[in-house]
Design a protein around this motif. Structure first.
Motif, PDB file in Angstrom:
ATOM      1  N   GLY A 264     -16.157  53.228  28.809  1.00  0.00           N
ATOM      2  CA  GLY A 264     -15.987  54.002  29.842  1.00  0.00           C
ATOM      3  C   GLY A 264     -16.166  55.640  29.421  1.00  0.00           C
ATOM      4  O   GLY A 264     -15.595  56.613  30.481  1.00  0.00           O
ATOM      5  N   MET A 265     -16.777  55.857  28.327  1.00  0.00           N
ATOM      6  CA  MET A 265     -17.015  57.178  28.087  1.00  0.00           C
ATOM      7  C   MET A 265     -18.306  57.116  27.428  1.00  0.00           C
ATOM      8  O   MET A 265     -18.899  56.256  26.712  1.00  0.00           O
ATOM      9  CB  MET A 265     -15.821  57.828  26.972  1.00  0.00           C
ATOM     10  CG  MET A 265     -14.600  57.720  27.798  1.00  0.00           C
ATOM     11  SD  MET A 265     -13.409  58.563  26.199  1.00  0.00           S
ATOM     12  CE  MET A 265     -13.148  56.982  25.403  1.00  0.00           C
ATOM     13  N   ASN A 266     -18.985  58.258  27.378  1.00  0.00           N
ATOM     14  CA  ASN A 266     -20.114  58.389  26.562  1.00  0.00           C
ATOM     15  C   ASN A 266     -19.855  59.220  25.303  1.00  0.00           C
ATOM     16  O   ASN A 266     -18.894  59.412  25.048  1.00  0.00           O
ATOM     17  CB  ASN A 266     -21.315  59.472  27.404  1.00  0.00           C
ATOM     18  CG  ASN A 266     -20.939  60.851  27.683  1.00  0.00           C
ATOM     19  OD1 ASN A 266     -19.784  61.392  27.083  1.00  0.00           O
ATOM     20  ND2 ASN A 266     -21.155  61.351  28.986  1.00  0.00           N
TER      21      ASN A 266
ATOM     22  N   GLU B 227     -20.398  51.646  28.972  1.00  0.00           N
ATOM     23  CA  GLU B 227     -19.848  51.051  30.133  1.00  0.00           C
ATOM     24  C   GLU B 227     -18.746  50.282  29.787  1.00  0.00           C
ATOM     25  O   GLU B 227     -17.698  50.500  30.627  1.00  0.00           O
ATOM     26  CB  GLU B 227     -20.863  49.969  30.817  1.00  0.00           C
ATOM     27  CG  GLU B 227     -22.001  50.657  31.365  1.00  0.00           C
ATOM     28  CD  GLU B 227     -21.533  51.411  32.796  1.00  0.00           C
ATOM     29  OE1 GLU B 227     -20.716  50.949  33.365  1.00  0.00           O
ATOM     30  OE2 GLU B 227     -22.104  52.480  33.144  1.00  0.00           O
TER      31      GLU B 227
ATOM     32  N   THR C 133      -9.359  55.790  34.829  1.00  0.00           N
ATOM     33  CA  THR C 133      -9.677  54.692  36.071  1.00  0.00           C
ATOM     34  C   THR C 133      -9.147  55.159  37.262  1.00  0.00           C
ATOM     35  O   THR C 133      -8.311  54.678  37.922  1.00  0.00           O
ATOM     36  CB  THR C 133      -9.382  53.316  35.826  1.00  0.00           C
ATOM     37  OG1 THR C 133      -9.755  53.433  34.417  1.00  0.00           O
ATOM     38  CG2 THR C 133     -10.265  52.452  36.668  1.00  0.00           C
TER      39      THR C 133
ATOM     40  N   ARG D 126     -12.259  45.663  25.727  1.00  0.00           N
ATOM     41  CA  ARG D 126     -11.815  44.977  27.059  1.00  0.00           C
ATOM     42  C   ARG D 126     -11.991  43.526  26.969  1.00  0.00           C
ATOM     43  O   ARG D 126     -12.415  42.796  27.600  1.00  0.00           O
ATOM     44  CB  ARG D 126     -12.925  45.679  28.284  1.00  0.00           C
ATOM     45  CG  ARG D 126     -12.651  46.865  28.339  1.00  0.00           C
ATOM     46  CD  ARG D 126     -13.616  47.416  29.603  1.00  0.00           C
ATOM     47  NE  ARG D 126     -13.305  48.650  30.031  1.00  0.00           N
ATOM     48  CZ  ARG D 126     -13.758  49.235  31.138  1.00  0.00           C
ATOM     49  NH1 ARG D 126     -14.549  48.682  32.167  1.00  0.00           N
ATOM     50  NH2 ARG D 126     -13.546  50.701  31.374  1.00  0.00           N
TER      51      ARG D 126
ATOM     52  N   LYS E   8     -10.910  55.956  39.848  1.00  0.00           N
ATOM     53  CA  LYS E   8     -11.822  55.586  41.056  1.00  0.00           C
ATOM     54  C   LYS E   8     -11.114  55.247  42.390  1.00  0.00           C
ATOM     55  O   LYS E   8     -11.558  55.595  43.496  1.00  0.00           O
ATOM     56  CB  LYS E   8     -12.839  54.395  40.706  1.00  0.00           C
ATOM     57  CG  LYS E   8     -13.848  54.102  41.568  1.00  0.00           C
ATOM     58  CD  LYS E   8     -14.758  53.103  40.937  1.00  0.00           C
ATOM     59  CE  LYS E   8     -15.859  52.639  41.881  1.00  0.00           C
ATOM     60  NZ  LYS E   8     -16.663  51.566  41.550  1.00  0.00           N
TER      61      LYS E   8
ATOM     62  N   GLU F 251     -11.279  61.267  34.747  1.00  0.00           N
ATOM     63  CA  GLU F 251     -11.500  60.085  35.855  1.00  0.00           C
ATOM     64  C   GLU F 251     -11.901  58.960  35.280  1.00  0.00           C
ATOM     65  O   GLU F 251     -11.672  58.005  35.393  1.00  0.00           O
ATOM     66  CB  GLU F 251     -12.442  60.840  37.049  1.00  0.00           C
ATOM     67  CG  GLU F 251     -11.876  61.822  38.106  1.00  0.00           C
ATOM     68  CD  GLU F 251     -12.980  62.254  39.005  1.00  0.00           C
ATOM     69  OE1 GLU F 251     -14.139  62.021  38.689  1.00  0.00           O
ATOM     70  OE2 GLU F 251     -12.522  63.041  39.754  1.00  0.00           O
ATOM     71  N   ARG F 252     -13.113  59.042  34.158  1.00  0.00           N
ATOM     72  CA  ARG F 252     -13.485  57.762  33.685  1.00  0.00           C
ATOM     73  C   ARG F 252     -12.270  57.369  32.697  1.00  0.00           C
ATOM     74  O   ARG F 252     -12.388  56.013  32.519  1.00  0.00           O
ATOM     75  CB  ARG F 252     -14.530  58.428  33.058  1.00  0.00           C
ATOM     76  CG  ARG F 252     -15.820  58.629  33.853  1.00  0.00           C
ATOM     77  CD  ARG F 252     -17.103  59.075  32.850  1.00  0.00           C
ATOM     78  NE  ARG F 252     -17.769  57.699  32.525  1.00  0.00           N
ATOM     79  CZ  ARG F 252     -18.815  57.567  31.696  1.00  0.00           C
ATOM     80  NH1 ARG F 252     -19.484  58.719  31.677  1.00  0.00           N
ATOM     81  NH2 ARG F 252     -19.249  56.485  31.193  1.00  0.00           N
ATOM     82  N   LEU F 253     -11.698  58.217  32.011  1.00  0.00           N
ATOM     83  CA  LEU F 253     -10.617  57.515  31.294  1.00  0.00           C
ATOM     84  C   LEU F 253      -9.410  56.964  31.785  1.00  0.00           C
ATOM     85  O   LEU F 253      -9.190  55.825  31.340  1.00  0.00           O
ATOM     86  CB  LEU F 253     -10.014  58.816  30.284  1.00  0.00           C
ATOM     87  CG  LEU F 253     -10.938  59.459  29.303  1.00  0.00           C
ATOM     88  CD1 LEU F 253     -10.271  60.598  28.657  1.00  0.00           C
ATOM     89  CD2 LEU F 253     -11.352  58.453  28.317  1.00  0.00           C
TER      90      LEU F 253
END
Length: 392
Positions: A144-146, A141, A181, A86, A183, A177-179
């Motif tokens: 966006g993935m664990n 963070e 975005t 990022r 939200k 949803e996390r991949l």
């Protein structure tokens, strides 16, 4: 995420120090790790995953040690990765836990796992954290993935994508949803659901108010008006009033009445088939038209009753005046008869009054004579006393 350089020492199947320059490999676009079985392809991917999350994919993470057994005894395992996530250039240096030979004496001592995360700012590196949990949280963070999600999606050569395909719907939904975005869409869906609930509640409250108003209208109308609106009732034949025309949006803003179908007349004519549950507004309008027709019909009756009331009042006043005169005449006759019966008594009383009047004129003289007689008696008494004292 864009990896730039990966270095690892005594890690996995590589006993020495190795470097992978991803920038050089990516100059031509895509690149491929290939080689015979046991060449170390998996170790490169494990080193990349370990640098990011501090663990390796699959069952290999449960191995007793990630250190290469062929490395020199004093050489510890370590992994370094320069990566852009990022727009932030990070350098992550990790070393897993391993057994180091003691510096004095025989035996081994355990070296704890370590991590150093730095960020390139300008021309120098600035340290961010040296804690394992903070480093994993920072990378998670940013990506966006664990670790598990990264191994399911990004580590395709290891076959972990099949586990993603076999995962349940909720697990895949959370990962996607996390991949991607989503939200904002989730928030929009929650907003719509919340407003749908609020709108439903508001509709229920308004419906309760409508039901309450209908009950009040039914109570005020009574059984007569509730059965009056119908095709054969006077309300259906009566012309719609100004208020009924104003209630119909299709009749125009001027409130003109039109005999077209669907207008106020049709509403009044269909009132017998309307119910407050189906169309409370038209039902109330038809009921209002029927009530106005009843009011118009009763207005003439009220006027006639008023005229009859005024005539009856006049006759009552005349009868009351005649009765009063008759009463007074009867009283006069009774008084006259009483006076006639007491005429002799009146004559006797008049004679007594005349005698009393004459006696009243003599009373002062009689009083004067009495006073003189008393004075003469006193004088004689005094004279007798004086004579008696004068004699010897």
């Amino acid at each position: 995420m864009r990896p730039h350089r990966l270095t690892f020492t005594a890690f996995g199947s590589f006993p020495g120090a190795e470097t992978v320059d991803f920038d050089a490999l990516a100059e031509a676009g895509l690149f491929l790790f290939h080689g015979p079985t046991g060449a170390g392809k998996t170790t490169i991917l494990d080193a990349l995953c370990f640098a990011l999350y501090g663990q390796v994919p699959g069952q290999r993470n449960s191995a007793r040690s990630l250190r290469c057994d062929h490395a020199p005894p004093a050489t510890g395992p370590s992994v370094g990765l320069e990566v852009t996530i990022r727009g932030r250039l990070l350098r992550i240096q990790r070393s897993p836990a391993w057994q180091r030979p003691k510096l004095r004496g025989a035996g081994f001592t355990e070296e704890k796992a370590k991590v150093v995360v730095s960020e390139r700012r300008g021309s120098s590196w600035h340290g961010l954290t040296t804690r394992l949990d903070e480093a994993g949280h920072l990378v998670g963070e940013l990506l966006g993935m664990n670790a598990d999600q990264f191994c399911q999606v990004a580590m395709l050569p290891q076959g972990e994508f099949a586990r993603f395909l076999r995962a349940g719907g909720d697990e895949r939904a959370k990962l996607l949803e996390r991949l991607f975005t989503v939200k904002i869409f989730t928030q929009a869906e929650a907003w719509l659901a919340e407003h749908r609930t609020l709108a439903w509640r508001e509709a229920q409250e308004l419906r309760q108010q409508v039901d309450f108003a209908i009950k009040r209208v039914e109570e005020a109308a009574g059984d007569t008006l509730l059965t009056a609106p119908g095709p054969a009732s006077p309300a259906s034949a009566a012309a719609p009033t100004e208020g009924a025309a104003a209630r119909n949006p299709g009749s125009g803003g001027t409130g003109s009445r039109e005999p077209a179908s669907g207008g106020p007349c049709a509403q009044a004519g269909d009132a017998g088939r309307l119910t407050p549950e189906a169309d409370p507004l038209r039902w109330a309008g038809a009921l209002l038209d029927a009530a106005r027709a009843v009011v118009e019909g009763s207005a003439e009756e009220q006027a006639a009753a008023g005229r009859a009331l005024r005539a009856a009042r006049e006759r009552h006043e005349q009868a009351a005046s005649l009765a009063d005169r008759r009463r007074r005449h009867a009283e006069a006759l009774a008084l006259r008869r009483t006076l006639d019966e007491r005429a002799d008594e009146r004559a006797d009383l008049q004679a007594l009054l005349d005698d009393a009047a004459r006696a009243d004129r003599v009373m002062p003289l009689i009083a004067a004579v009495r006073q003189r007689a008393e004075a003469a008696a006193k004088t004689r008494t005094l004279a007798a006393d004086a004579l008696a004292r004068a004699r010897p």
